[in-house]
Design a protein around this motif. Structure first.
Motif, PDB file in Angstrom:
ATOM      1  N   VAL A  81     -11.635  -6.154  -6.154  1.00 45.53           N
ATOM      2  CA  VAL A  81     -11.875  -5.596  -5.073  1.00 45.53           C
ATOM      3  C   VAL A  81     -10.705  -5.275  -4.606  1.00 45.53           C
ATOM      4  CG1 VAL A  81     -12.631  -5.918  -2.767  1.00 45.53           C
ATOM      5  CG2 VAL A  81     -14.031  -6.713  -4.558  1.00 45.53           C
ATOM      6  N   LEU A  82      -9.619  -6.216  -4.449  1.00 48.69           N
ATOM      7  CA  LEU A  82      -8.299  -5.840  -3.976  1.00 48.69           C
ATOM      8  C   LEU A  82      -7.811  -4.444  -4.801  1.00 48.69           C
ATOM      9  CD1 LEU A  82      -6.928  -9.299  -3.270  1.00 48.69           C
ATOM     10  CD2 LEU A  82      -7.779  -7.566  -1.420  1.00 48.69           C
ATOM     11  N   ALA A  83      -7.696  -4.617  -5.979  1.00 44.17           N
ATOM     12  CA  ALA A  83      -7.367  -3.298  -6.657  1.00 44.17           C
ATOM     13  C   ALA A  83      -7.966  -1.994  -6.477  1.00 44.17           C
ATOM     14  CB  ALA A  83      -7.301  -3.844  -8.111  1.00 44.17           C
ATOM     15  N   GLU A  84      -9.251  -1.997  -6.387  1.00 43.66           N
ATOM     16  CA  GLU A  84      -9.958  -1.020  -5.914  1.00 43.66           C
ATOM     17  C   GLU A  84      -9.619  -0.555  -4.464  1.00 43.66           C
ATOM     18  OE1 GLU A  84     -12.900   2.231  -6.335  1.00 43.66           O
ATOM     19  OE2 GLU A  84     -11.537   0.876  -7.690  1.00 43.66           O
ATOM     20  N   LEU A  85      -9.516  -1.268  -3.678  1.00 44.31           N
ATOM     21  CA  LEU A  85      -9.128  -1.194  -2.263  1.00 44.31           C
ATOM     22  C   LEU A  85      -7.749  -0.471  -2.274  1.00 44.31           C
ATOM     23  CD1 LEU A  85      -9.473  -1.250   0.630  1.00 44.31           C
ATOM     24  CD2 LEU A  85      -8.638  -3.446   0.675  1.00 44.31           C
ATOM     25  N   LYS A  86      -6.760  -1.168  -3.011  1.00 44.67           N
ATOM     26  CA  LYS A  86      -5.062  -0.620  -3.185  1.00 44.67           C
ATOM     27  C   LYS A  86      -5.341   0.960  -3.836  1.00 44.67           C
ATOM     28  CE  LYS A  86      -0.818  -1.239  -4.751  1.00 44.67           C
ATOM     29  NZ  LYS A  86       0.256  -2.273  -5.430  1.00 44.67           N
ATOM     30  N   ARG A  87      -6.470   1.090  -4.745  1.00 48.13           N
ATOM     31  CA  ARG A  87      -6.450   2.492  -5.146  1.00 48.13           C
ATOM     32  C   ARG A  87      -6.880   3.612  -4.482  1.00 48.13           C
ATOM     33  NH1 ARG A  87      -9.734   5.856  -7.259  1.00 48.13           N
ATOM     34  NH2 ARG A  87     -11.588   4.751  -6.659  1.00 48.13           N
ATOM     35  N   LEU A  88      -7.890   3.109  -3.561  1.00 49.12           N
ATOM     36  CA  LEU A  88      -8.327   4.121  -2.590  1.00 49.12           C
ATOM     37  C   LEU A  88      -7.561   4.436  -1.610  1.00 49.12           C
ATOM     38  CD1 LEU A  88     -11.948   2.509  -2.358  1.00 49.12           C
ATOM     39  CD2 LEU A  88     -11.471   4.785  -3.337  1.00 49.12           C
ATOM     40  N   GLU A  89      -6.895   3.431  -1.139  1.00 51.94           N
ATOM     41  CA  GLU A  89      -5.703   3.486   0.053  1.00 51.94           C
ATOM     42  C   GLU A  89      -4.570   4.601  -0.437  1.00 51.94           C
ATOM     43  OE1 GLU A  89      -4.353  -0.364   0.805  1.00 51.94           O
ATOM     44  OE2 GLU A  89      -5.603  -0.714   2.416  1.00 51.94           O
ATOM     45  N   GLN A  90      -4.282   4.380  -1.731  1.00 50.49           N
ATOM     46  CA  GLN A  90      -3.411   5.377  -2.358  1.00 50.49           C
ATOM     47  C   GLN A  90      -3.707   6.702  -2.459  1.00 50.49           C
ATOM     48  OE1 GLN A  90      -2.259   3.325  -5.987  1.00 50.49           O
ATOM     49  NE2 GLN A  90      -0.697   2.275  -5.287  1.00 50.49           N
ATOM     50  N   GLU A  91      -5.078   6.731  -2.858  1.00 53.39           N
ATOM     51  CA  GLU A  91      -5.572   8.060  -2.905  1.00 53.39           C
ATOM     52  C   GLU A  91      -5.826   8.701  -1.668  1.00 53.39           C
ATOM     53  OE1 GLU A  91     -10.016  10.127  -4.353  1.00 53.39           O
ATOM     54  OE2 GLU A  91      -9.388   8.081  -5.178  1.00 53.39           O
ATOM     55  N   THR A  92      -6.028   8.074  -0.591  1.00 50.83           N
ATOM     56  CA  THR A  92      -6.325   8.550   0.748  1.00 50.83           C
ATOM     57  C   THR A  92      -4.987   9.215   1.247  1.00 50.83           C
ATOM     58  OG1 THR A  92      -7.984   7.214   1.261  1.00 50.83           O
ATOM     59  CG2 THR A  92      -7.045   7.822   3.125  1.00 50.83           C
ATOM     60  N   HIS A  93      -3.957   8.330   0.897  1.00 54.55           N
ATOM     61  CA  HIS A  93      -2.644   8.669   1.551  1.00 54.55           C
ATOM     62  C   HIS A  93      -2.018  10.107   0.726  1.00 54.55           C
ATOM     63  CE1 HIS A  93       1.548   8.288   2.648  1.00 54.55           C
ATOM     64  NE2 HIS A  93       1.887   8.427   1.582  1.00 54.55           N
ATOM     65  N   HIS A  94      -2.601   9.930  -0.415  1.00 51.28           N
ATOM     66  CA  HIS A  94      -2.202  11.329  -1.270  1.00 51.28           C
ATOM     67  C   HIS A  94      -2.783  12.485  -0.574  1.00 51.28           C
ATOM     68  CE1 HIS A  94      -1.150  13.982  -4.618  1.00 51.28           C
ATOM     69  NE2 HIS A  94      -2.455  13.948  -4.701  1.00 51.28           N
ATOM     70  N   LEU A  95      -4.105  12.404  -0.267  1.00 49.40           N
ATOM     71  CA  LEU A  95      -4.940  13.422   0.095  1.00 49.40           C
ATOM     72  C   LEU A  95      -4.399  13.818   1.662  1.00 49.40           C
ATOM     73  CD1 LEU A  95      -8.523  12.474  -0.855  1.00 49.40           C
ATOM     74  CD2 LEU A  95      -6.994  14.340  -1.759  1.00 49.40           C
ATOM     75  N   GLU A  96      -3.980  12.888   2.252  1.00 52.95           N
ATOM     76  CA  GLU A  96      -3.400  13.335   3.808  1.00 52.95           C
ATOM     77  C   GLU A  96      -2.161  14.056   3.505  1.00 52.95           C
ATOM     78  OE1 GLU A  96      -2.978   9.158   5.455  1.00 52.95           O
ATOM     79  OE2 GLU A  96      -5.051   9.267   5.955  1.00 52.95           O
TER      80      GLU A  96
END
Length: 40
Positions: A22-37
């Motif tokens: 769960v923590l790994a997936e959360l980190k991946r989503l945060e990185q993807e969100t940051h990249h998209l921003e």
């Protein structure tokens, strides 16, 4: 009694793996969100 302890240990180990996933997936989503921003 030994079997109960073993089952308890297995349960804790499975929970730890699940938490890590769960923590790994959360980190991946945060990185993807940051990249998209940044790209937008």
């Amino acid at each position: 009694m030994q079997i109960e302890k073993l089952e308890s240990i297995k349960s804790v180990a499975a929970d730890t793996r699940g938490k890590h996933r769960v923590l790994a997936e959360l980190k991946r989503l945060e990185q993807e969100t940051h990249h998209l921003e940044v790209v937008s």
